[in-house]
Design a protein around this motif. Structure first.
Motif, short mmCIF file in Angstrom:
data_model
loop_
_atom_site.label_atom_id
_atom_site.label_comp_id
_atom_site.label_asym_id
_atom_site.label_seq_id
_atom_site.Cartn_x
_atom_site.Cartn_y
_atom_site.Cartn_z
N ASP A 165 0.82 -1.22 0.00
CA ASP A 165 0.00 0.00 0.00
C ASP A 165 0.84 1.26 0.00
N ALA A 201 -10.22 -13.04 -8.21
CA ALA A 201 -11.04 -13.58 -7.11
C ALA A 201 -11.82 -14.80 -7.53
N ARG A 225 -6.02 -10.39 0.60
CA ARG A 225 -6.55 -9.05 0.84
C ARG A 225 -8.02 -9.03 0.44
N ALA A 226 -8.71 -7.98 0.87
CA ALA A 226 -10.15 -7.90 0.62
C ALA A 226 -10.46 -7.90 -0.87
N GLU A 227 -9.61 -7.18 -1.65
CA GLU A 227 -9.91 -7.03 -3.08
C GLU A 227 -9.37 -8.18 -3.92
N ALA A 228 -8.26 -8.78 -3.52
CA ALA A 228 -7.67 -9.87 -4.30
C ALA A 228 -6.54 -10.51 -3.51
N ALA A 274 -2.30 -5.15 -10.49
CA ALA A 274 -3.76 -5.14 -10.52
C ALA A 274 -4.27 -4.70 -11.89
#
Length: 405
Positions: A165, A201, A225-228, A274
């Motif tokens: 991040d 995902a 992680r939440a997104e991938a 990403a």
């Protein structure tokens, strides 16, 4: 059993003290880590106390009472907290059980040899007590080790998040220093060859199946992680292509960033990975997209508003056709582009005559008002097609969904 122990208690106490001395010396010789952690005096005292507790366990067991196991459980907990292996501690407890039985038989024989047969039933009871104590040691060790493993996993996840991040510090020298510190705590070098992997995902492989290493010095640190699901790859001397080979058995769509050389660059690498994932094909061919192999498609993915406009302006008339006609023309255009403009090769892939491919491409040109022989028009058509493949919605499409292909 209780009466026998009471009769020999003083002699047994002396023998247990000598047994503790012998076992302490033997343990230090077999496991020097004890000396570093405790020292002989403390180790000897702990062994002596465990021997006395085993005797008291025998007495309590004969009365139908539970054996006191708090100290044994605490010994396992301490061993785990010190980061030392469990096996030597269990071996010490079992050796103590054997020494205790020897001390019991010798004390009884010294007191009254004729009483030895009365002691024999106590052998089973003694080993039951020793088993309970070793089970308590194992329970304390494993519960503490599990908690420590969870803490280590959480710390590692936080360090990976800081790197991916780029949130450890504001941009600048402080950010680079914070990233280098996080990398060092993860066992990564200050300078190296790194890449980031982002998995789709929709992957069916379980996290436990994720590869963490390959031949040589390539390794991956995974983070859900939440997104991938994301992997930080330390490439060592391996080429970037080796990441595709590593991920191929998983059968999931993945995006891979370019190589970066410093931990402070990993946040940018994560964003690019990403972006690369958005260009990975949903079916057919390699499912791992390396960003640098598909920069035009990544450019489209990174500018969704403009890509949606390009899609509509350039291919709007094609998208307005009935579903089957639209699919046929878009598939033909995409195959021709993938075949580097070869009508012959495109026809082979589409299982049709090359004249059929030519006719479909001419219809695309007529509908769009663009010529595939004009380099500028060709770029527009290729980028617009990429926007369709990525399902980037046009400006008039309902929010959150793209027009069907």
């Amino acid at each position: 059993m209780e009466r026998i122990i009471e009769e020999i208690r003083e002699d047994l106490a002396r023998r247990l003290a000598r047994a503790a001395d012998r076992l302490a010396d033997r343990t230090l010789a077999e496991d020097p880590a004890y000396a570093a952690q405790l020292g002989r005096a403390e180790l000897r005292e702990r062994i002596h106390r465990s021997l006395r507790q085993a005797v008291e366990g025998l007495v309590r067991s004969s009365r139908g009472l539970p054996v006191e196991l708090a100290d044994a459980r605490a010994a396992g907990t301490l061993r785990a907290e010190q980061g030392l292996p469990l096996a030597p501690l269990l071996r010490t407890y079992r050796s103590g059980g054997r020494l205790l039985w020897t001390a019991l038989t010798e004390a009884v024989a010294s007191h009254d040899r004729a009483a030895l047969p009365r002691l024999l039933p106590g052998a089973t009871a003694l080993w039951d007590v020793v088993d309970q104590m070793t089970d308590a040691v194992s329970e304390g060790y494993r519960s503490t080790e599990a908690a420590r493993t969870d803490r280590d996993r959480e710390r590692r996840a936080a360090l990976l998040d800081a790197l991916l991040d780029g949130a450890a510090a504001p941009a600048g020298p402080a950010a680079a220093e914070a990233a280098a510190e996080a990398a060092a705590r993860l066992g990564l070098p200050e300078r190296g060859r790194f890449a980031v992997v982002v998995l789709a995902a929709d992957g069916s492989a379980r996290p436990a199946e994720r590869p963490t290493a390959a031949a040589g010095d390539l390794r991956v640190l995974w983070r859900i992680r939440a997104e991938a699901e994301t992997g930080l790859v330390e490439l060592g001397h391996h080429p970037l292509e080796s990441v595709r080979e590593l991920l191929a058995p998983l059968g999931v769509r993945a995006g891979v960033s370019p190589i970066v050389e410093a931990p402070a660059e990993l946040a940018r690498a994560y964003r690019l990975a990403a972006l690369a994932l958005r260009t990975a094909p949903e079916s057919g061919g390699p499912r791992t997209a390396l960003l640098d192999e598909g920069l035009p498609a990544a450019l489209v993915a990174g500018q969704t508003e403009l890509a949606g406009r390009l899609r509509q302006v350039v291919l709007g008339p094609v998208l307005a056709l009935p579903v089957e006609d639209r699919r046929l023309l878009l598939t033909t255009l995409g195959t021709w582009l993938a075949c580097q403009g070869s009508t012959t090769f495109a026809a082979q892939r589409l299982y049709c005559h090359r004249n059929t491919v030519s006719n479909r491409l001419r219809r695309v040109e007529q509908l769009t008002g663009r010529s595939l022989s004009d380099p500028r028009h060709l770029v527009e058509l290729a980028l617009a097609h990429a926007a369709v493949v990525q399902r980037i919605p046009g400006p008039h499409a309902p929010r959150g969904r793209a027009d069907p292909k």
